[in-house]
Design a protein around this motif. Structure first.
Motif, PDB file in Angstrom:
ATOM      1  N   LYS A  56       0.833  -1.199   0.000  1.00 13.34           N
ATOM      2  CA  LYS A  56       0.000   0.000   0.000  1.00 13.34           C
ATOM      3  C   LYS A  56       0.869   1.251   0.000  1.00 13.34           C
ATOM      4  N   ASP A  60      -3.719   4.805   1.079  1.00 18.40           N
ATOM      5  CA  ASP A  60      -4.530   3.769   0.436  1.00 18.40           C
ATOM      6  C   ASP A  60      -5.541   3.200   1.428  1.00 18.40           C
ATOM      7  N   ALA A  61      -6.763   3.040   0.958  1.00 18.31           N
ATOM      8  CA  ALA A  61      -7.835   2.554   1.822  1.00 18.31           C
ATOM      9  C   ALA A  61      -7.877   1.029   1.846  1.00 18.31           C
ATOM     10  N   THR A  62      -8.557   0.507   2.826  1.00 17.43           N
ATOM     11  CA  THR A  62      -8.787  -0.929   2.913  1.00 17.43           C
ATOM     12  C   THR A  62      -9.884  -1.326   1.932  1.00 17.43           C
ATOM     13  N   CYS A  63      -9.721  -2.473   1.261  1.00 14.92           N
ATOM     14  CA  CYS A  63     -10.729  -2.934   0.302  1.00 14.92           C
ATOM     15  C   CYS A  63     -11.416  -4.185   0.847  1.00 14.92           C
ATOM     16  N   GLU A  66      -9.315  -7.447   1.039  1.00 12.54           N
ATOM     17  CA  GLU A  66      -8.415  -7.493   2.192  1.00 12.54           C
ATOM     18  C   GLU A  66      -9.178  -7.819   3.470  1.00 12.54           C
ATOM     19  N   ASP A  93      -1.711  -3.943  -0.791  1.00 13.16           N
ATOM     20  CA  ASP A  93      -2.823  -3.342  -1.528  1.00 13.16           C
ATOM     21  C   ASP A  93      -3.504  -4.418  -2.371  1.00 13.16           C
ATOM     22  N   SER A  95      -6.530  -3.986  -3.657  1.00 21.76           N
ATOM     23  CA  SER A  95      -7.614  -3.333  -4.399  1.00 21.76           C
ATOM     24  C   SER A  95      -7.616  -3.691  -5.879  1.00 21.76           C
ATOM     25  N   LYS A  96      -6.495  -4.193  -6.396  1.00 24.62           N
ATOM     26  CA  LYS A  96      -6.420  -4.562  -7.814  1.00 24.62           C
ATOM     27  C   LYS A  96      -6.672  -6.056  -8.035  1.00 24.62           C
TER      28      LYS A  96
END
Length: 333
Positions: A56, A60-63, A66, A93, A95-96
């Motif tokens: 991250k 960057d936020a938590t998704c 995760e 991260d 998120s992707k």
């Protein structure tokens, strides 16, 4: 670099209900990879979902991916020395992630908001947010697994199928309610007010005795495909079985999906791979007027969108039904 495999101190009362998924997050300061696949012997065919991730960046936020992954790892009761590792996973991260989501199963009676976090209810929630292309209007469902639990017809054709066939509510005009109910009534299946919005076919890929005996390991491979006779030979399952026929190695994968068969090869709108076998223990069963989901085992699978990525066909195509009077489903015990 830290490498961890999910582990659990399984209770003496239920030694078979520990996690069977290998979830291997390898993490360093700038890079991580995550592989999810079922435990299996060397000479059996399985499937793996794999993706690289990066650390991250500040802010960057938590998704959701995760959150679901850490919740599952946390539920395993990992040894104390793994506490630092979970912290490192939280720095990645996700998120992707090229996935619609993770489906975890954790033993227990799940009520209220927890009911929809696990098992097939989690799968239902993920799929109910999706809108599929019209080519999947009459698409089929397929389940491939290496162990078959003691399931009943109502659970399979109503509760579980409803989850697998879920889609965005606005797309449910595809479903012919009266036709579906009439078909099930002829089969002697009684449904309550909730029923699946689905009128395709359900296929269960399960190896025959001849396929297992002719595999690389022969009968020894069959010990890793524990389908007990009392579960496998139920009458309502026989018309649903399809041959494995992919290669000489016996199958050990857990694969679920919805596909359109109008092309030379099937096109999936979604697919899931992981550790869930076809059982109430793994996917859970609704109880107390559907207010509670009861799950007996630890499982983890990942759901991917087949319209955005190529999903390899893990079984012979076209699917072939058993030859009546000739093919016999593999059983043990």
């Amino acid at each position: 670099m830290v490498t961890a495999r999910t582990r659990r101190r399984v209770s003496e009362q239920n030694p078979s209900l520990g996690p069977k998924t290998k979830t291997r997050p390898n993490v360093d300061r700038t890079f991580a990879d995550l592989a999810l696949y079922p435990l299996h012997p060397l000479c059996l065919i399985s499937a793996v979902w794999f993706q690289d991730f990066y650390a991250k960046k500040p802010g960057d936020a938590t998704c959701a991916f995760e959150v679901d992954l850490l919740a599952y790892l946390g539920a395993l009761g990992l040894p104390r020395e793994c506490g630092g590792f979970l912290g490192e996973v939280g720095k990645v991260d996700f998120s992707k992630a090229r996935a619609l989501g993770l489906v975890a199963s954790v033993p227990g009676y799940h009520r209220g908001g927890q009911r929809d976090r696990y098992g097939h209810m989690r799968l239902r929630g993920i799929l109910s947010r999706q809108r599929w292309p019209t080519e999947f209007k009459e698409s089929d469902l397929v389940c491939q697994f290496s162990s078959l639990g003691s399931i009943d017809e109502k659970w399979l054709k109503s509760e579980f199928t409803e989850s697998m066939a879920s889609q965005m509510a606005s797309d449910r005009e595809w479903f012919d309610r009266e036709l579906y109910l009439a078909d099930l009534e002829r089969e002697g299946v009684k449904l309550g007010p909730n029923f699946p919005f689905f009128h395709g076919q359900l296929h269960l890929v399960w190896p025959t005795v001849a396929e297992v005996m002719g595999s690389l390991e022969g009968a020894a491979a069959g010990q890793s495909i524990p389908g007990y006779e009392k579960n496998v030979t139920k009458a309502f399952l026989q018309p649903l079985y399809r041959k494995w026929g992919r290669c000489p190695a016996a199958p050990h994968m857990k694969f679920y999906g919805r596909f359109s068969s109008g092309c030379r090869e099937p096109r999936f709108c979604w697919a899931a791979v992981g550790s869930h076998n076809l059982s109430k223990a793994a996917w859970g069963c609704l109880q107390k007027k559907e207010t509670q989901l009861f799950v007996r085992s630890y499982e983890l699978s990942v759901v991917v969108c087949g319209t955005e990525a190529t999903v390899p066909v893990p079984f012979q195509w076209p699917l072939k039904a058993y030859d009546v009077g000739r093919d016999v489903p593999w059983t043990v015990g």
